[in-house]
Structure formats: C-alpha cells, structure tokens
Design a protein around this motif. Structure first.
Motif, PDB file in Angstrom:
ATOM      1  N   LYS A  22       2.391  35.355 -84.988  1.00 11.55           N
ATOM      2  CA  LYS A  22       2.797  35.333 -83.587  1.00 11.55           C
ATOM      3  C   LYS A  22       3.060  33.914 -83.129  1.00 11.55           C
ATOM      4  N   LYS A  23       2.115  33.049 -83.454  1.00  6.86           N
ATOM      5  CA  LYS A  23       2.225  31.660 -83.018  1.00  6.86           C
ATOM      6  C   LYS A  23       3.509  31.040 -83.577  1.00  6.86           C
ATOM      7  N   LYS A  26       6.649  32.407 -81.966  1.00  8.75           N
ATOM      8  CA  LYS A  26       6.834  31.827 -80.633  1.00  8.75           C
ATOM      9  C   LYS A  26       7.422  30.426 -80.773  1.00  8.75           C
ATOM     10  N   LEU A 256       6.215  39.208 -75.417  1.00 15.88           N
ATOM     11  CA  LEU A 256       5.721  37.904 -75.852  1.00 15.88           C
ATOM     12  C   LEU A 256       6.820  36.905 -76.085  1.00 15.88           C
ATOM     13  N   GLY A 267       6.730  32.561 -68.701  1.00 15.50           N
ATOM     14  CA  GLY A 267       5.561  33.322 -69.120  1.00 15.50           C
ATOM     15  C   GLY A 267       4.313  32.624 -68.650  1.00 15.50           C
ATOM     16  N   LYS A 268       3.392  33.374 -68.094  1.00 11.35           N
ATOM     17  CA  LYS A 268       2.134  32.762 -67.655  1.00 11.35           C
ATOM     18  C   LYS A 268       1.048  33.808 -67.774  1.00 11.35           C
ATOM     19  N   ASN A 269      -0.064  33.411 -68.374  1.00 17.74           N
ATOM     20  CA  ASN A 269      -1.157  34.372 -68.478  1.00 17.74           C
ATOM     21  C   ASN A 269      -2.106  34.226 -67.291  1.00 17.74           C
ATOM     22  N   TYR A 287      -0.509  39.089 -67.995  1.00 16.92           N
ATOM     23  CA  TYR A 287       0.525  38.142 -68.429  1.00 16.92           C
ATOM     24  C   TYR A 287       1.814  38.444 -67.675  1.00 16.92           C
ATOM     25  N   MET A 307      -2.839  42.782 -73.647  1.00 21.43           N
ATOM     26  CA  MET A 307      -2.406  41.584 -74.358  1.00 21.43           C
ATOM     27  C   MET A 307      -3.378  41.229 -75.471  1.00 21.43           C
TER      28      MET A 307
ATOM     29  N   ASP B 204      -5.100  33.460 -78.293  1.00 18.06           N
ATOM     30  CA  ASP B 204      -4.066  34.297 -77.720  1.00 18.06           C
ATOM     31  C   ASP B 204      -2.775  33.493 -77.687  1.00 18.06           C
ATOM     32  N   SER B 205      -1.906  33.835 -78.560  1.00 20.62           N
ATOM     33  CA  SER B 205      -0.759  32.944 -78.754  1.00 20.62           C
ATOM     34  C   SER B 205       0.192  32.925 -77.565  1.00 20.62           C
ATOM     35  N   CYS B 206       0.005  33.856 -76.667  1.00 18.84           N
ATOM     36  CA  CYS B 206       0.951  33.861 -75.561  1.00 18.84           C
ATOM     37  C   CYS B 206       0.477  33.002 -74.403  1.00 18.84           C
ATOM     38  N   ALA B 207      -0.721  32.470 -74.560  1.00 18.19           N
ATOM     39  CA  ALA B 207      -1.214  31.623 -73.469  1.00 18.19           C
ATOM     40  C   ALA B 207      -0.292  30.424 -73.302  1.00 18.19           C
ATOM     41  N   CYS B 208       0.201  30.268 -72.122  1.00 22.48           N
ATOM     42  CA  CYS B 208       1.125  29.149 -71.932  1.00 22.48           C
ATOM     43  C   CYS B 208       0.455  28.040 -71.152  1.00 22.48           C
TER      44      CYS B 208
END
Ligand SMILES: Nc1nc2c(ncn2[C@@H]2O[C@H](COP(=O)(O)OP(=O)(O)O)[C@@H](O)[C@H]2O)c(=O)[nH]1
Ligand SMILES: [Mg+2]
Lengths: 1040, 208
Positions: A22-23, A26, A256, A267-269, A287, A307, B204-208
C-alpha cells in the motif's frame, strides 16, 4: 508456540506485507502526480516491485511445484504462462532479455544487482538486468494486476493454504492495489533526452522567428467546448461481479489512491462526521477524500473502522458502510464553512434539494483551507467557487496564513463563517461528455451499457431527463440500442449548438462579473499620444511652473511614455508626491520639508545603527573566541592544537607572525586589541565629558589585567592539554563553554540597559552636504571599539560593567532590546542586498551611490519597522534613485510606490490575487494556453510570474525599459487599469505564445525560458500589446 | 554511451541570504565567479551534466531566495527533490544557526518519503574569507547529529572544493533515487515467525 498465536503472527506478517505494498503504491501514485513522470528506474518503482515480490514469495509451494531457480517467482511466472495469456507475454519478454545477457545463467531477479537500468524494448542491455525483472516488466506492460488476479483465482494450485495470495481478502486487495500503478503510462513519460537537449531561450526565439515570421495575434477566444475524455472508460468494470466483500475491499482501496478512473485530489484522516441515520451521539473519525472522476468531483468519507479494516467481524463493518459518505459535487450548490479557533473548522455541504449533508469537522492545521482549495482547483476549468477562495478583497486580518482565506466581505471581522456557491459554467458540457462516453461504450462494448447508464442517471441537471435511456434499454435487443443511440446523437448535435451558445453567454457574464474590476470602464482614446511627453509637450503642459491638466499627463504617459530628460520632473507627479496644480514655490517648500524630515529620520536610525554595529562586533568576537576554544579541544593532531592554543592569547602580538593553518584566526584575534586601544582613546576625546577619560583608562587597565589573568589561565590549560590530551579536553571544553555563556548573558544585560544621554554631536553635521558618511563611519568605528573593550572586560568577569556608557545617542531614550534586534536584522539584510544591487549598471559601480541606496532603504525600514526589509525592495528603490539622484526625493517617492507594492510582498495578499487573476484572464483570453499549462504538470498557479509582479518587471527589463514600463504602469491606474501589471504579464506570455505552445513547455521549461529571456524583451511591443489587451477586455465588458 | 539513459537529479540549494548559494551554483556550472550577481528573487535553476560512476546524469540545481519569506511558494519548487544542499557562511555565525530551520522547513515542504534518510549535504562557504566564526569541527558535529550529513568547506570565489562537493551531492542524490532497492531484502523468503512480530507496525498508509 500455540497454534492461535502462530496464526496471529502470520496474520500480522501478511498485514505487514500488504501495508508495505500500500505504502509503495501510494508513493508511486504520488510521484505520478507531483513529478511530471514516473521514471522506470525510479526508486519507488523498485520498492513497489520488491514489496510485490515479498507478497508473492510468501507461502509459495516451491518444492511441490519444482520451482528451484534463484527466483522462485520468476519460475512461477514461466509456469503459469501456459494458462494465463498475460503471464505468457511477460514470460516471453523476460526470456528474451535474459538471453541477451550472457552473464545470466538463470532467471534471478532478486539477487544482489544494485543498479537497475532497464531498457525499454529489446535493445542490448548495457548493464546487468534489474531486480524484480518480471514484476517490473509486468508493471510497465500493465499486466501485473491481471497476473496477480490469476494467481489469486488459482491460489490453491500454487500456494499454501495460509499464504497471503490464497487469502480471500488479502489476495483481492493485492491485485486491486496494483491496478492504479498498472494504469500509469510509464512509456509515455517525458523523455529526458528530449528535455535535456532543450535549446536555450534565445534559440527557441530564433527558431520561431525563422519558421513563422510573425506571431499569432492574440485574440479573445471563445471558450472551446473541450471535454476531458476519460481514459479507460470501462476497463475496470470487469470486476463488477465479485462478491460483495471483495467489492468493498476494492472500493476501500480505491479511496486510498487514484487510479485510471479517479484522481485523488485531497486526503485527510481523522476527519470527524456524525453520520445521519446513526445512533451515534458523537461524530466519529474517518478518512476524507476528494476525487476527480470523469463524471466530476466526488467527496468521500470513510469511517476509520473501515480504513483500519478487516479486524472486526463483517457484521459490524456493514453498519459502517452505511455511515460512509459519497457525495458528488454536482449535487452540491453551497459549501458552508464555519471557522473557529478551537477546532480546525467545519464544512457543511448543501445540495440542490436544499438538504444539508452531515457536517464535516476538520482537525486543526489548515486542512479545511487545503480541502477548499483542492475543491476550487478541482472545479477548474469549467466550474468555480463563488466568491473565489482567493479573492481580491481579502482583508489583512488573515495575514498569518500563508494563503489567506478571504472573508466574503472585508468588514465582517467578527464572523468567521463563509458561504461559497459552486458555480458550474458548463454542467451542460458534462452531460454531453457523458453521452459521448455512452456512445463509445455502445460502439465497442455493448455489455457495458447498463453500467454506464447507471452513472449517467445520477446527474442532477434538469436536462438529463430527456436522455434517461436506461429505463428502456436494459432488456432490449441490440437494434433498439442502436436506435436509441441515433436518437441521442441527434439530440446531442442540437444540444451542442444550444449549449455552445449558452456557454458563450455565461462566459460573457463571467467576464463581466469576474473581470470587470480589472479594467476601468471608461475607454480613453490614445489619439495623438503615441509620442508621449516630449520637451515640447511639457512646455505646453507646465505653464509658469504649474501643471493642471493631469488627465493629459496621464494619457500621454500611458500611450507614449516620458522623454528621459523629463522623468525626474514628472515622476514625482505620477507617484503622487507632487500635487497637480501646485506652484514651483510650493514644490520647493515640499522638497525642503521632505529633506528635513529625511535627515531627522536618518539621524535617528544612525544612532541605533551604531549600537547594532557594536553588538555585531561582540558577537563576532564571541564566535571567534568560541572557535578558538573549540579548536583547542578538537581532535586534531597535537602540534596543531598547540598552535591554536596560542591564538587564544589575544594580547600576545608576536603571534601575528606565526604561519600555519589557523592563520586567519590568529590575525584577527591579534589585531583587534591594538585597534581597540587606539579607538577608545579617540572615542573618549570626542564624546565623553570630563571624567570620561579617566573612566576609560580605568577600563582599559582592567581589561589588561583581566587579560593577563587569562593568559595565565590559558597557559595552565595548555600544559594540561599537553600532558593528558585525551582525558582533559572534555573538561576544558565544558569550562570554556560556560564562561562564554556568561559573557553572553552579561552583554545582553548590558545592551538592555543602554541609556542614551544626549544628542550626538555628529548628527549636527548631517545637514551639510556630504561629510555625513565619513563622519558617521568614524562614529561607528569608535563605538564599535569602545564596546569591544567592554566585552573583553566583561568576558573576564569584570565588575566595571556599569562604567560603560552608551556611546550612541539620539533624543535621549532607551532603545529596547527588541528594537535593536529588529533593526539590526534589517540592517544586515539591507547591506547584503545593497552590495548586490545592479552592480553592473554604471550608476551602482560608484560606492557613493550604493551608500545613497543604503540610506534610503534604511530610512524606509526605520520608518516602517513593522514591514521591515524584504528582498526586492532595493530593486524598487534603485531606478528611482538613478532618475532622481537625490536621497530625500527618492525616499518620498519610494514611500508612495510602496503603498501599492507592499501588498505584493509575502505579508500582503496581492500576489495571490495576481495569480488568481492571471488564471481567470488566461482562461478567458487564451484558453488554449490555459489548457497547455494545465496539462503540462499544471502550473496555472503562475508562480513563474512571482518576480514579475514583485518588482513590476524590474528584473525582466533593462534600465531604460524599466523606466518606460514603470511610468506606463503608474499612468495606467488613471487611464485604463489599476491592474496593468496583469496585462503586461499576459502580453509577455502572448509574445512568446507560439514558442510556449509548440514546445509544450512545462513549469521548469517556462521558468528557464523567462529567466533566460530576462532583459531581452522588446519592451515597446510588449507595452503595446498590453494596452491592446486592456482595450480588448474593456470592449468585451462594454458590449456585455 | 549514446544508448545509456540519462538520469535527472533535482537538487535544491538552501541557506540564508548571501551565504553564496547563487555563486556556488554558478561556479560549479559555469566555472566562474562574479561579484555582480543579484540577490535571487523567486527561484531559478541551472543544469549540468556529469558522470557519476560511469553513468551520465543531469543535475538540475535549484537556487532559491534566501529570505525566509519566499518560502510560501517553496512547495512548488522543492517537490521531487533528490538531494538538498544546505549552505552557510563560515564567517557569519547566524547563517550557521539557521541551518536547523532550513532543514526542517525543507522536510516539511518537500515531505520526502523517508525524512530521516533524505540526503542533505552541508557546505561551509567563503572559507577564503576571514575571520572565520564557525570551525570545521563545529560544522561536523552538527552534521553528525543529523545522521551524518556529508560536509564540505568551499569557496565559490576561489572555486575551492566546489567540484568535489557537487560530485558528492550528485552521488547522494543518485543514491536516494536507488536507495529503496535494498529495502526489501529484509523480507525473508520463508516466514520466520519470530522476526515478524516486533517489526510489524500498524502503520496506516493513508495517513496524510
Ligand atoms: N569571499 C567570498 N565571497 C563570496 C563567496 N561566495 C559568495 N560570495 C559573495 O557573497 C555575496 C552573496 O553571494 P550570493 O551567491 O549572491 O549569495 P546567495 O544569496 O546565497 O545566493 C556576494 O557578494 C558574493 O560575491 C566566497 O566563496 N568567497
Ligand atoms: Mg542567490
């Protein structure tokens, strides 16, 4: 180890593997957005391949399948090639490449090759084959997701039961994750070789001249009906009949990152929302993301529970799926924002139906603003926020923000609520776009019709109804479908014409409302003004020293400029220093007053400058002392240490003769004391009253004593160090450091209490013609050295501190520490920039003129300490000074000039407004250029114009041209537009329009181009074009 | 040689105003020094081709304005950087003190993927001048405290050490582009259950 624990471990491991993928996904996706390309050799591609390899290796049934090569996954690929056409393609390519490489015995894509240098196609590899070869190839060929899909579907054959690939959830996630990167086009990325052989700007200009002979005249272009076509309209839809959990997993993945269907804009969690229809009492975190899809923008919010995912049992999750938000921006009319200092702000979306969507609470940190500006950008080019986020009227009250969010009205200081309307200029175009998609789909993939229609029907626009084919079609035979398509085509043709007309009307109304503020409504005729103000004209205008026809002065200047010899006379009028209608006597009087005021101000800051200079010397001394102390305890070889230790002994003059590495230090430290002595005495003579001399002598004696003491101390230290270098140096250093800290604190104390006693003698001489500089230099010198003495005394803990009387003086006041610091900082900046100001121009080759520049600058900053010196100000003073060659007049005119210019500097709002206006203007006046800018890495932020606006094009032009341009800008305010700089910028862009377009310039290209073109523009033609552009807009607005 | 692919390295030079950023860049690219350079407004870049370990790379060197207020536009320019060069003036202590904030600012604005491993190179410029206020040792100590940043003492005026410094910059930038290659060697081919537990993070890879 218990079984349960083991499986937990395995789960963790899988989780970790998938998280890594995932990382990396992204990262690659981000790279594709932030850079203009994803390079095949990019580290992030390699990392991604590595992560995929790790996933695929886990739980692979190597032995059972006989996969014994160094890379078992490559062997696996070859194995499945029989059954999967995608794998077959890649397998073949891998073999081809490996056969070309004589060093290869077997396919080993994961051994230690460190430099991946994959060649496209089958050229002979110059370097070893890269790591993860097959995964790379599959990625570049867009087959990776499909191959993994195959593996997942047939996992039982190739993988252990508990392998990641065999896992229902993880396997699906893995293949879905890779869809995004597989959609990227690695081969279409900008070719480096092409980029780096880009010819320099002048060659581009030259080429263009030869090839075209004339440039395309800029014209007001009607907005073109251009739709961005979606790329792979429906290639992803083959996955639609997966089970629902898989679908959910896929959706989750899609939120994502961006993929071929949707670009992630924001995007913001941990954004809080209280879902409707929920029993929850408090908002829950989730998210928030903003997506650009072919159909338009969509806002999604997904609860964190989904998430972090896959931990809870499925029942719990399904509730959260109901909470999730998915809002199409098309359906939204208003965006309400509530700002408050406690939280990060709240956004409420209001639909066309008037229904509010649940409030979205942002965490602190400017996320709401970021979100809004992403929406604003996302709406471009066909939609916008009204009022614009960066409006012209934004007040100063938001200056703390980098890019202030302007209030609806400047006056509403207390209220922090804003309402933005989403205006869609071409919502109709979108319908057409959708119909186009529909057509394409029909033509090639009839089975997809339903899916497409499903999305079309969600359109909120009133005109959609007539096209709602979905009710009829689903079960109809193909012939009916074709009939429907023909009908829709007819309507489309009619509607296109209609919408084209409608769009044009709306376009004009946009122009009226949005841009009418940029030009004056009254069109001034330029007949007979093209020669500008000549000596002859001026003698007509200036009767008996009185100029009353100001309109004519402005008009002539705007259309023809001012003859060089008259600039120094007329500029003060244009800048507002001289009043039109004033008599010569009045102006002389004004000049005297100005000069007097200027000199008074100067005397004020000169006094402070003296103190600042002293402090500098202290700091310098301190730093040097520290340096020596450091080097004493340093890890150098012993002989050197010895030498440097000697340096520490300031008073020993004989050391100056030493040679060696540390010569510089020695010299300065040795020189300073001598210097000090001499100057101190002078200082006493000049400034101190009776008794001062004695004091000074005492001080000096003390200083010497103290220094002697220090000598002894140092000698001791020296011995110590020599005796036992390794153990003692630590202690020594500590001791030294301590004493310096003391020095510093004491000095601060001292400075803080600087009391100014009476006006300095020196200031009196200021009003005389020129001795001020030399005189001042002397003062400064003396002051420096006297304080220097103090430092040295204090540094050695002398009790005589209070004897140091402040040498600097003005009106008898105490300067605060803060003032000294602020001014000192500004002073340094000014000095650095004055030294670098147009040194190649004859005027500033003279030191004397540089001093004038410095004086004007310092005076301005002293009077405007809240603004302070900012880089670029010197550039603005310089042309004025050259024209006037008079400090006080330059100063007065500069103050007037800065009234407008100060807003361009980083604390003001004007720069953002300029950028926003440029965006609108280009969109309206040259949509083709706009599209190019948007398409080539989107530089519609117009940052490349920063220097243009900051300095009114001063750096872009040569001196005579700067003069010609500036006076037109000033006159334009009265004649045509107070935003004339925008039109100049446009004119510059339009001048090179064809070069920019034909070379498909991106952000870096354009920066390079204009930096190289600096001082080479044909200013008269640019000015002419700019005036024409103003006129065009004026006519457009006048005609409604 | 012609068949080799060229690599683009994006390098950002940061540091207080007047430490010599523009001069260093020009000395390196054009091999000349002039005291007629103007204070940089906005941003500019020069490119230079060089060979690193038999590989032809193009360095795109970005020079920015030194006064901190320009930085609001920084993001647009810092993005995608492969190496950040920090410059201070060895005769001006304050320029040394600002290094921390320049570094932080860069990391915030450029937000590289692994901030702790992002390559920086420190240049102490104007070593031809005296008196010197920051010793090599002090600079090196700072570098050590920041994960061993390479340090060079240069003089843009005399051309001292400039070539070497930029070569190192190129190498570091190149290494950055390739750095992640080895990252996955740590993944074992077979599962070693004992290893995985402590390293598994719940990132959590989506954490921005
Ligand atoms: N003596 C000396 N002066 C230098 C050196 N490098 C730059 N300068 C001078 O320092 C001033 C500022 O240099 P510049 O390159 O414009 O600094 P920037 O603001 O960091 O770009 C100029 O006057 C240069 O001539 C150097 O290595 N030695
Ligand atoms: Mg510079």
């Amino acid at each position: 180890m218990s079984l349960g624990k083991m499986s937990q471990n395995e789960k963790d491991f899988k989780e970790r593997l998938i998280t890594t993928v995932k990382k990396e996904v992204k990262q690659v996706m981000e790279e594709s957005v932030t850079r203009k390309f994803v390079h095949e050799e990019s580290g992030s591609v390699t990392s991604l391949c590595g992560a995929v390899e790790a996933c695929l290796s886990q739980g692979l049934r190597r032995r059972a399948l006989g996969l014994f090569k160094t890379s078992s996954t490559t062997a696996l690929l070859h194995k499945i090639a029989k059954h999967s056409p995608e794998a077959a393609i890649i397998s073949k390519k891998v073999e081809e490449l490996e056969n070309l490489d004589p060093n290869r015995r077997s396919s080993s894509s994961s051994d230690s090759v460190t430099k991946p240098t994959l060649k496209k196609s089958a050229s002979v590899p110059a370097n070893p084959l890269p790591k993860y070869l097959w995964i790379r190839l599959a990625l570049f060929e867009k087959q990776l997701a499909k191959i993994i899909d195959f593996l997942v579907s047939n996992a039982t054959k190739y993988y252990d039961k508990d392998a990641l690939v065999a896992d229902a959830e993880y396997g699906t996630i893995l293949s879905s994750l890779l869809m995004g990167p597989c959609a990227l086009d690695y081969t279409r990325m900008k070719n480096h070789d092409h980029f780096w052989t880009d010819p320099p700007a002048d060659e581009l200009v030259q080429r263009h001249r030869i090839s075209s002979g004339h440039s395309t005249p800029p014209s007001v272009r009607r907005p073109i009906l251009n739709f961005r076509r979606s790329l792979n309209t429906s290639s992803e839809d083959s996955h639609t009949n997966r089970s629902s959990t898989q679908q959910i997993a896929k959706d989750y993945v899609e939120t994502l990152h961006q993929n071929s269907k949707a670009t992630l804009l924001f995007g913001k969690n941990n954004v809080l929302v209280l879902p409707v229809n929920s029993d929850l009492s408090k908002p829950i975190p989730g998210y928030l993301s903003l997506h650009q899809m072919p159909q338009g923008l969509a806002i999604k919010w997904t609860p964190n529970q989904l998430m972090n995912g896959f931990v809870d049992d499925s029942q719990d999750k399904s509730i959260f799926w109901e909470y999730a938000l998915n809002v199409r921006l098309d359906d939204i009319v208003y965006v309400h924002c509530h700002q408050d200092s406690e939280t990060g702000g709240t956004v409420i979306l209001v639909g066309q139906d008037g229904v509010q969507r649940p409030p979205i609470h942002f965490p602190k940190g400017g996320h709401m603003l970021a979100f809004l500006s992403c929406i604003e950008t996302g709406l471009l080019p066909h939609g916008r926020l009204d009022p614009p986020l960066w409006s012209q009227r934004s007040g100063k009250n938001h200056t703390k923000r980098r890019r202030p969010l302007p209030a609806l009205t400047e006056t509403e200081e207390t209220s922090k609520d804003y309402v933005f309307r989403i205006i869609d200029n071409t919502c109709n175009h979108k319908d057409i776009l959708k119909r186009n998609e529909l057509m394409d789909t029909h033509a090639s993939l009839p089975t997809k019709v339903r899916v497409q229609l499903g999305s079309t029907s969600t359109s909120s626009d009133s005109s959609t109804k007539s096209f709602s084919l979905d009710q009829n079609i689903p079960d109809s035979p193909p012939s009916v479908v074709v009939q429907a398509v023909c009908d829709s085509m007819k309507r489309q043709i009619i509607s296109r014409a209609f919408y084209g007309w409608l769009a044009y009307c709306r376009h004009l109304s946009t122009v009226r409302t949005h841009l009418s503020g940029l030009v004056n409504t009254k069109i001034v005729n330029g007949v007979g003004a093209s020669d500008g103000i000549t000596l002859e004209k001026w003698s007509e205008l200036c009767l008996n020293g009185v100029v009353s026809d100001y309109a004519e002065v402005y008009r002539l200047t705007y259309f023809g400029g001012i003859t060089e010899a008259l600039r120094h006379e007329i500029w003060p009028y244009l800048l507002g220093h001289y009043k039109f209608g004033s008599t010569l006597e009045q102006r002389n009087e004004l000049s005297d007053e100005t000069r007097q005021a200027y000199e008074n101000t100067m005397s004020e800051w000169l006094a402070v400058e003296a103190i600042v200079k002293q402090r500098d010397k202290e700091n310098q001394a301190h730093a040097i002392a520290k340096l020596s102390s450091e080097s004493m305890s340093g890890e150098q070889v012993p002989p050197q240490i010895h030498e440097e230790l000697c340096n520490e002994v300031f008073e020993d003059d004989s050391i100056t003769d030493n040679e060696g590495d540390s010569l510089e230090e020695k010299e300065t430290s040795a020189k300073r004391p001598k210097h000090t002595k001499q100057n101190t005495i002078k200082y006493v003579d000049d400034e101190e009253d009776s008794g001062g001399e004695q004091q000074a002598e005492e001080r000096e004696k003390q200083a010497n004593e103290e220094n002697d003491g220090k000598n002894v101390q140092n000698e001791g230290a020296l011995k110590n160090t020599e005796n036992d270098l390794t153990t003692d140096k630590e202690d020594l250093e500590v001791a030294k450091e301590d004493s310096y800290i003391n020095v510093n604190e004491e000095l601060k104390d001292f400075i803080h209490n600087v009391i100014v006693i009476n006006a300095s003698v020196d200031i009196c001489s200021l009003s005389n013609d020129n001795p001020r500089m030399t005189n001042l230099d002397a003062v400064t010198e003396e002051n420096n050295s006297s304080l220097d003495t103090c430092i040295e005394t204090h540094g050695l803990a002398s009790p005589a501190r209070s004897n140091c009387v402040s040498p600097a003086s003005s009106n008898g006041g105490v300067y605060s520490q803060e003032l000294l610091e602020t001014f000192g900082l500004n002073l340094h900046r000014i000095e650095k920039d004055v030294q670098r100001c147009d040194r190649n121009y004859w005027y500033f080759m003279e030191k004397e003129n540089l001093d004038k520049l410095r004086n004007v600058m310092c005076t301005y900053v002293w009077e405007h300490l809240d603004i302070g010196y900012m880089q670029g100000m010197c550039d603005l003073v310089a042309p004025l000074l050259v024209i006037f060659n008079d400090e006080s007049l330059t100063y007065a005119c500069f103050c007037h000039l800065m009234e407008r210019m100060v807003e361009n500097f980083p604390n003001g709002n004007a720069m953002d407004c300029h950028f926003a206006n440029m965006r609108s203007l280009i969109q309206i006046l040259d949509s083709e250029m706009y599209e190019l800018m948007h398409a080539h890495g989107d530089y519609t932020h117009f940052y490349f114009c920063y220097r243009w606006f900051l300095l009114d094009f001063k750096r872009e032009l040569m001196y005579p041209d700067v003069n010609a341009t500036w006076e037109v800008i000033w006159a334009a305010q009265q004649v045509a537009s107070s935003h004339f700089v925008l039109f100049l910028a446009l004119a510059l862009l339009e001048t090179y329009r064809d070069i920019i377009l034909s070379n498909g310039m991106d952000f870096t290209d354009i920066i390079k181009f204009f930096n190289e073109m600096a001082e080479r523009h044909n200013v008269q033609s640019v000015l002419k074009l700019a005036r024409e552009l103003v006129l065009q807009l004026q006519i457009l607005i006048e005609n409604k | 040689m012609a068949s080799r692919k060229k690599t683009l390295l994006k390098v950002i030079i940061l540091g207080d105003s007047s430490v010599g950023k523009t001069s260093l860049m020009n000395q390196y690219v054009n091999r000349k020094f002039s005291n007629q350079y103007k204070a940089t407004i906005g941003a500019d870049f020069l490119t230079k081709e060089l060979t690193v370990d038999d590989r032809t790379v193009t360095m795109q060197i970005w020079d920015t304005a030194g006064q901190e207020r320009f930085q609001s536009l920084g993001v647009a320019f810092y993005r995608g950087a492969d190496c950040c060069v920090l410059v201070f003036d060895v005769t001006a202590p304050n320029t040394f003190k600002s290094l921390d904030s320049w570094r932080d600012e860069f990391l915030i604005q450029a937000s590289p993927r692994e901030p702790e491993n992002f390559p920086f190179v420190l240049l102490g410029n104007k070593v031809d001048l005296e008196p010197r206020a920051i010793s090599a040792k002090r600079a090196q100590q700072w570098c050590q405290s920041k994960n061993n940043i390479p340090y060079f003492e240069t003089s843009a005026k005399e051309g001292l050490n400039v070539e070497q410094a930029f070569l190192a910059i190129a190498k570091n930038a190149l290494a950055q582009q390739n750095s992640t290659v080895d990252l996955y060697n740590e993944f074992p081919d077979q599962i070693k259950l004992t290893n995985t537990q402590k390293t598994s993070n719940n990132g959590d890879s989506c954490a921005c």
